[in-house]
Design a protein around this motif. Structure first.
Motif, mmCIF file in Angstrom:
data_model
loop_
_atom_site.group_PDB
_atom_site.id
_atom_site.type_symbol
_atom_site.label_atom_id
_atom_site.label_comp_id
_atom_site.label_asym_id
_atom_site.label_seq_id
_atom_site.Cartn_x
_atom_site.Cartn_y
_atom_site.Cartn_z
ATOM 1 N N ARG A 41 85.015 -13.100 24.864
ATOM 2 C CA ARG A 41 85.062 -14.499 25.155
ATOM 3 C C ARG A 41 83.565 -15.123 25.545
ATOM 4 O O ARG A 41 83.495 -16.463 25.089
ATOM 5 N N GLN A 42 82.703 -14.479 25.826
ATOM 6 C CA GLN A 42 81.417 -15.015 26.037
ATOM 7 C C GLN A 42 80.695 -15.092 24.606
ATOM 8 O O GLN A 42 79.697 -15.890 24.551
ATOM 9 N N GLY A 43 80.829 -14.244 24.014
ATOM 10 C CA GLY A 43 80.322 -14.594 22.485
ATOM 11 C C GLY A 43 78.865 -14.474 22.258
ATOM 12 O O GLY A 43 78.245 -14.908 21.296
ATOM 13 N N GLY A 44 78.287 -13.614 23.295
ATOM 14 C CA GLY A 44 76.785 -13.360 23.024
ATOM 15 C C GLY A 44 75.864 -14.979 23.344
ATOM 16 O O GLY A 44 74.771 -14.673 23.124
ATOM 17 N N VAL A 45 76.734 -15.778 23.594
ATOM 18 C CA VAL A 45 76.025 -17.109 23.761
ATOM 19 C C VAL A 45 76.105 -17.648 25.345
ATOM 20 O O VAL A 45 75.204 -17.870 25.926
ATOM 21 N N HIS A 46 77.368 -17.540 26.019
ATOM 22 C CA HIS A 46 77.446 -17.963 27.369
ATOM 23 C C HIS A 46 77.104 -16.769 28.520
ATOM 24 O O HIS A 46 77.261 -15.726 28.286
ATOM 25 N N ALA A 47 76.102 -17.303 29.084
ATOM 26 C CA ALA A 47 75.764 -16.319 30.388
ATOM 27 C C ALA A 47 76.695 -16.263 31.255
ATOM 28 O O ALA A 47 77.612 -17.024 31.337
ATOM 29 N N PHE A 48 76.828 -15.030 32.052
ATOM 30 C CA PHE A 48 77.747 -14.856 33.135
ATOM 31 C C PHE A 48 77.210 -14.123 34.335
ATOM 32 O O PHE A 48 75.895 -13.757 34.211
ATOM 33 N N LYS A 49 77.730 -14.332 35.530
ATOM 34 C CA LYS A 49 77.186 -13.942 36.763
ATOM 35 C C LYS A 49 77.537 -12.298 36.673
ATOM 36 O O LYS A 49 78.633 -11.669 36.438
ATOM 37 N N TRP A 50 76.615 -11.383 37.082
ATOM 38 C CA TRP A 50 76.828 -10.056 37.316
ATOM 39 C C TRP A 50 75.986 -9.691 38.794
ATOM 40 O O TRP A 50 75.045 -9.969 38.773
ATOM 41 N N CYS A 51 76.582 -8.731 39.192
ATOM 42 C CA CYS A 51 75.959 -7.825 40.389
ATOM 43 C C CYS A 51 75.098 -6.799 39.763
ATOM 44 O O CYS A 51 75.637 -5.691 39.696
ATOM 45 N N GLU A 52 73.765 -6.965 39.803
ATOM 46 C CA GLU A 52 72.786 -6.025 39.749
ATOM 47 C C GLU A 52 72.963 -4.787 40.475
ATOM 48 O O GLU A 52 73.067 -4.845 41.705
ATOM 49 N N PRO A 53 73.401 -3.346 39.907
ATOM 50 C CA PRO A 53 73.697 -2.245 40.622
ATOM 51 C C PRO A 53 72.662 -1.740 41.632
ATOM 52 O O PRO A 53 72.922 -1.522 42.656
ATOM 53 N N ASN A 54 71.505 -1.947 41.234
ATOM 54 C CA ASN A 54 70.252 -1.227 42.196
ATOM 55 C C ASN A 54 69.983 -2.220 43.292
ATOM 56 O O ASN A 54 69.815 -1.816 44.755
ATOM 57 N N THR A 55 70.061 -3.532 43.191
ATOM 58 C CA THR A 55 69.647 -4.579 44.284
ATOM 59 C C THR A 55 70.979 -5.325 44.980
ATOM 60 O O THR A 55 70.837 -5.866 45.980
ATOM 61 N N HIS A 56 72.002 -5.148 44.245
ATOM 62 C CA HIS A 56 73.263 -5.883 44.848
ATOM 63 C C HIS A 56 73.139 -7.177 44.668
ATOM 64 O O HIS A 56 73.755 -7.954 45.292
ATOM 65 N N PRO A 68 79.372 -0.604 36.175
ATOM 66 C CA PRO A 68 78.844 0.451 35.316
ATOM 67 C C PRO A 68 78.819 1.899 35.709
ATOM 68 O O PRO A 68 78.926 1.959 37.231
ATOM 69 N N GLN A 69 78.672 2.898 34.903
ATOM 70 C CA GLN A 69 78.669 4.335 35.239
ATOM 71 C C GLN A 69 77.144 4.342 35.529
ATOM 72 O O GLN A 69 76.257 3.692 35.680
ATOM 73 N N ASN A 70 76.972 5.456 36.562
ATOM 74 C CA ASN A 70 75.581 5.691 37.174
ATOM 75 C C ASN A 70 74.564 6.108 36.201
ATOM 76 O O ASN A 70 73.319 5.834 36.386
ATOM 77 N N SER A 71 75.050 6.478 34.905
ATOM 78 C CA SER A 71 73.819 6.911 34.045
ATOM 79 C C SER A 71 73.412 5.420 33.500
ATOM 80 O O SER A 71 72.671 5.654 32.441
ATOM 81 N N SER A 72 73.855 4.314 33.817
ATOM 82 C CA SER A 72 73.236 2.936 33.218
ATOM 83 C C SER A 72 71.755 3.140 33.351
ATOM 84 O O SER A 72 71.298 3.337 34.614
ATOM 85 N N THR A 73 70.722 2.217 32.573
ATOM 86 C CA THR A 73 69.558 2.280 32.728
ATOM 87 C C THR A 73 69.118 0.825 32.655
ATOM 88 O O THR A 73 69.701 0.112 32.158
ATOM 89 N N THR A 74 68.016 0.490 33.389
ATOM 90 C CA THR A 74 67.421 -0.784 33.418
ATOM 91 C C THR A 74 65.929 -0.557 32.721
ATOM 92 O O THR A 74 65.199 0.261 32.923
ATOM 93 N N SER A 75 65.726 -1.631 31.694
ATOM 94 C CA SER A 75 64.310 -1.742 31.092
ATOM 95 C C SER A 75 63.705 -2.906 31.641
ATOM 96 O O SER A 75 64.222 -4.045 31.726
ATOM 97 N N ILE A 76 62.615 -2.806 31.602
ATOM 98 C CA ILE A 76 61.456 -3.940 32.087
ATOM 99 C C ILE A 76 60.530 -3.923 31.236
ATOM 100 O O ILE A 76 59.698 -2.943 31.143
ATOM 101 N N SER A 77 60.514 -5.348 30.533
ATOM 102 C CA SER A 77 59.189 -5.321 29.641
ATOM 103 C C SER A 77 58.608 -6.650 29.623
ATOM 104 O O SER A 77 59.002 -7.761 28.889
#
Length: 114
Positions: A69-84, A13-22
């Motif tokens: 293709r994931q349809g909002g249902v299937h989870a997928f793997k992703w490399c979190e940008p801050n922690t890698h 993602p672009q560097n302007s992406s944000t993380t929300s923690i609740s």
């Protein structure tokens, strides 16, 4: 979809992406303004990521197709940008904005356990 068959999202993602923690918290309110707070479950601090992808129309269309293709249902793997760190996420909503030869996708990735 089992973890072994889970797809991996490779785009950054672009560097302007944000993380929300609740964190999920149960609150019991007493009289006189007092309250007791406890964690709600063992995975109560899952994160949400607002991500933006900008690029050539054809390249960004691949992201749109992946999310569809994931349809909002299937989870997928992703490399979190801050922690890698590779985490599991689901994308329930995204928007696509074409701009001539370019295209932008804005999405929300929600961390999940399974």
């Amino acid at each position: 979809m089992s973890g072994e068959n889970m797809e991996t999202f490779h785009w950054r993602p672009q560097n302007s992406s944000t993380t929300s923690i609740s964190p999920k918290v149960k609150v019991i309110k007493f009289g006189d303004g007092y309250e007791q707070r406890i964690r709600d479950g063992i995975n109560n601090d899952l994160r949400s990521y607002n991500v933006t992808f900008v690029g050539l129309f054809d390249d960004i269309t691949l992201i749109d197709e992946f999310l569809t293709r994931q349809g909002g249902v299937h989870a997928f793997k992703w490399c979190e940008p801050n922690t890698h760190k590779t985490i599991k996420v689901v994308c329930r909503s995204w928007s696509s904005t074409p701009n001539g030869a370019a295209k932008t996708i804005t999405a929300t990735f929600e961390e999940v356990v399974a």
